[in-house]
Design a protein around this motif. Sequence first.
Motif, PDB file in Angstrom:
ATOM      1  N   VAL A  32      13.506  -0.511  16.376  1.00  0.00           N
ATOM      2  CA  VAL A  32      12.683   0.650  16.139  1.00  0.00           C
ATOM      3  C   VAL A  32      13.140   1.529  17.720  1.00  0.00           C
ATOM      4  CG1 VAL A  32      12.470   1.097  14.031  1.00  0.00           C
ATOM      5  CG2 VAL A  32      11.167   0.109  16.754  1.00  0.00           C
ATOM      6  N   ALA A  33      13.425   2.803  18.118  1.00  0.00           N
ATOM      7  CA  ALA A  33      13.267   3.300  19.486  1.00  0.00           C
ATOM      8  C   ALA A  33      11.842   4.148  18.786  1.00  0.00           C
ATOM      9  CB  ALA A  33      13.855   4.407  19.596  1.00  0.00           C
ATOM     10  N   ILE A  34      10.809   4.630  19.531  1.00  0.00           N
ATOM     11  CA  ILE A  34       9.626   5.016  18.927  1.00  0.00           C
ATOM     12  C   ILE A  34       9.960   6.091  20.318  1.00  0.00           C
ATOM     13  CG2 ILE A  34       6.987   4.574  19.042  1.00  0.00           C
ATOM     14  CD1 ILE A  34       8.067   1.761  18.372  1.00  0.00           C
ATOM     15  N   LEU A  35       9.615   6.979  19.848  1.00  0.00           N
ATOM     16  CA  LEU A  35       9.775   8.541  21.041  1.00  0.00           C
ATOM     17  C   LEU A  35       7.956   8.867  20.998  1.00  0.00           C
ATOM     18  CD1 LEU A  35      12.114   8.311  20.332  1.00  0.00           C
ATOM     19  CD2 LEU A  35      12.549  10.809  20.721  1.00  0.00           C
ATOM     20  N   GLU A  76      21.978   4.439  25.585  1.00  0.00           N
ATOM     21  CA  GLU A  76      22.416   3.651  26.696  1.00  0.00           C
ATOM     22  C   GLU A  76      21.721   1.995  25.614  1.00  0.00           C
ATOM     23  OE1 GLU A  76      21.186   1.651  30.900  1.00  0.00           O
ATOM     24  OE2 GLU A  76      20.356   3.607  29.957  1.00  0.00           O
ATOM     25  N   TRP A  77      20.625   2.378  25.051  1.00  0.00           N
ATOM     26  CA  TRP A  77      20.092   0.535  24.334  1.00  0.00           C
ATOM     27  C   TRP A  77      21.319   0.257  22.604  1.00  0.00           C
ATOM     28  CZ3 TRP A  77      16.206   0.637  20.377  1.00  0.00           C
ATOM     29  CH2 TRP A  77      15.931  -1.474  20.056  1.00  0.00           C
ATOM     30  N   ILE A  78      21.074   1.449  22.214  1.00  0.00           N
ATOM     31  CA  ILE A  78      22.408   0.779  21.394  1.00  0.00           C
ATOM     32  C   ILE A  78      23.495   0.438  21.741  1.00  0.00           C
ATOM     33  CG2 ILE A  78      20.996   2.421  19.542  1.00  0.00           C
ATOM     34  CD1 ILE A  78      23.063   4.801  19.294  1.00  0.00           C
ATOM     35  N   PRO A  84      24.101   0.390  15.633  1.00  0.00           N
ATOM     36  CA  PRO A  84      24.332   1.841  15.170  1.00  0.00           C
ATOM     37  C   PRO A  84      22.991   3.025  15.027  1.00  0.00           C
ATOM     38  CG  PRO A  84      25.434   0.995  13.556  1.00  0.00           C
ATOM     39  CD  PRO A  84      24.900  -0.293  14.360  1.00  0.00           C
ATOM     40  N   LEU A  85      22.832   4.214  16.296  1.00  0.00           N
ATOM     41  CA  LEU A  85      21.913   4.632  15.218  1.00  0.00           C
ATOM     42  C   LEU A  85      22.309   5.033  13.620  1.00  0.00           C
ATOM     43  CD1 LEU A  85      19.264   6.066  16.022  1.00  0.00           C
ATOM     44  CD2 LEU A  85      19.965   7.826  16.687  1.00  0.00           C
ATOM     45  N   GLY A  86      21.200   4.865  12.793  1.00  0.00           N
ATOM     46  CA  GLY A  86      20.938   5.234  11.341  1.00  0.00           C
ATOM     47  C   GLY A  86      20.445   5.636  10.620  1.00  0.00           C
ATOM     48  N   GLY A  87      19.482   6.334  11.354  1.00  0.00           N
ATOM     49  CA  GLY A  87      18.262   7.426  10.756  1.00  0.00           C
ATOM     50  C   GLY A  87      17.833   7.610  12.675  1.00  0.00           C
ATOM     51  N   ARG A 129      18.605  17.999  16.112  1.00  0.00           N
ATOM     52  CA  ARG A 129      20.088  18.216  16.281  1.00  0.00           C
ATOM     53  C   ARG A 129      20.351  17.299  17.860  1.00  0.00           C
ATOM     54  NH1 ARG A 129      20.587  21.345  20.866  1.00  0.00           N
ATOM     55  NH2 ARG A 129      18.617  22.086  21.908  1.00  0.00           N
ATOM     56  N   GLN A 130      19.810  17.499  18.349  1.00  0.00           N
ATOM     57  CA  GLN A 130      20.150  16.439  19.963  1.00  0.00           C
ATOM     58  C   GLN A 130      20.545  14.882  19.280  1.00  0.00           C
ATOM     59  OE1 GLN A 130      18.847  16.483  23.570  1.00  0.00           O
ATOM     60  NE2 GLN A 130      17.507  18.204  22.823  1.00  0.00           N
ATOM     61  N   LEU A 131      19.766  14.086  18.169  1.00  0.00           N
ATOM     62  CA  LEU A 131      20.018  12.540  17.999  1.00  0.00           C
ATOM     63  C   LEU A 131      21.557  12.987  16.507  1.00  0.00           C
ATOM     64  CD1 LEU A 131      16.605  11.003  17.548  1.00  0.00           C
ATOM     65  CD2 LEU A 131      18.478  10.281  19.511  1.00  0.00           C
ATOM     66  N   LEU A 132      21.803  14.070  16.500  1.00  0.00           N
ATOM     67  CA  LEU A 132      23.195  13.649  15.035  1.00  0.00           C
ATOM     68  C   LEU A 132      23.988  13.230  15.622  1.00  0.00           C
ATOM     69  CD1 LEU A 132      21.473  16.701  12.929  1.00  0.00           C
ATOM     70  CD2 LEU A 132      21.907  13.860  12.206  1.00  0.00           C
ATOM     71  N   PRO A 133      24.620  13.961  16.846  1.00  0.00           N
ATOM     72  CA  PRO A 133      25.871  13.254  16.965  1.00  0.00           C
ATOM     73  C   PRO A 133      25.997  11.643  17.234  1.00  0.00           C
ATOM     74  CG  PRO A 133      25.030  16.005  18.468  1.00  0.00           C
ATOM     75  CD  PRO A 133      23.796  14.567  17.976  1.00  0.00           C
ATOM     76  N   LEU A 134      24.713  11.078  17.104  1.00  0.00           N
ATOM     77  CA  LEU A 134      24.550   9.510  17.326  1.00  0.00           C
ATOM     78  C   LEU A 134      25.282   9.287  16.759  1.00  0.00           C
ATOM     79  CD1 LEU A 134      22.085   8.648  20.524  1.00  0.00           C
ATOM     80  CD2 LEU A 134      24.394   8.790  20.743  1.00  0.00           C
ATOM     81  N   VAL A 135      24.268   9.957  15.204  1.00  0.00           N
ATOM     82  CA  VAL A 135      24.805   9.258  13.938  1.00  0.00           C
ATOM     83  C   VAL A 135      25.954   9.783  13.094  1.00  0.00           C
ATOM     84  CG1 VAL A 135      23.973   9.100  11.558  1.00  0.00           C
ATOM     85  CG2 VAL A 135      22.334   9.687  13.329  1.00  0.00           C
ATOM     86  N   ALA A 136      26.143  11.005  13.537  1.00  0.00           N
ATOM     87  CA  ALA A 136      27.702  11.104  13.161  1.00  0.00           C
ATOM     88  C   ALA A 136      28.955  10.345  13.178  1.00  0.00           C
ATOM     89  CB  ALA A 136      27.771  12.775  13.073  1.00  0.00           C
ATOM     90  N   SER A 137      28.580  10.307  14.967  1.00  0.00           N
ATOM     91  CA  SER A 137      29.517   9.883  15.013  1.00  0.00           C
ATOM     92  C   SER A 137      30.306   8.135  15.503  1.00  0.00           C
ATOM     93  CB  SER A 137      30.160   9.758  17.195  1.00  0.00           C
ATOM     94  OG  SER A 137      29.094   8.888  17.810  1.00  0.00           O
TER      95      SER A 137
END
Length: 263
Positions: A32-35, A76-78, A84-87, A129-137
Amino acid sequence: MKIEGRTFAISGGASGLGRALARSIVSSGGNVAILDLNPDVANPLIAELTPSRAIFIPCDVSSTDEIASAVSTIKEWISKTNYPLGGIIPAAGVGRPGLIIDKSLQPADMEGIDFLLSINLRGTLDLVRQLLPLVASTTPKDADGERGVVIMVASSAAFEGQMGQVAYAASKGAVASMTLPMARDLSRFGIRVVTIAPSMFDSAMTAVMPDKVRKGLEKAMEFPVRAGKPEEFASLAKQCIENPMLNGVVIRLDGATRMPSKL
């Protein structure tokens, strides 16, 4: 979608509903990445979950630049963890009650309305919207070609907003209404979208409620007659991650509560 081996980004993840979900994800084999904005609350949670499984990123979701910086940190972390970012779970939210016009005929303060909307609505949409490219890729790992899931947080106020909740209900109603079109936008990438609409749950927001208000809300409850527990929210969110047929839907989590006009 399996939680194990994936990373999930949770805004407002240091306390309340987000905190419970972070614990559930890590216990199921995810990272988990906690913001959040509160290091005093976030750092002990990271220590509990272990630093190799969780990371705290200070972030004000009303700031596009701060979200962009957080996205870079997550990327960078993943790359280091190979999870990979899944959610994406934008759970940061605020409540600021106020009549649209008071008994002295003074209209609501626009600065307060902007503050609420910038976190509850704009912050949700901007983070997603900013995180979606990490999931979609990412590379799909199952036969359905699923890459990930977005879980947004609305509220029962989206459907039965009470007096003094015009701005709050507007923010949560907007989150609910964008669930289906977002799911349609993201279907080509194998990304699902689900929104959970809780009633009164134990959280930092409800902790400051006067006893009179809390008891008034309890009168509107059917069963169980109590505030929801963060772990109950986390249980549903976990099912939203794991069940591929949950998509484009707003799920009420409210024990059949239907809010009256006023307490």
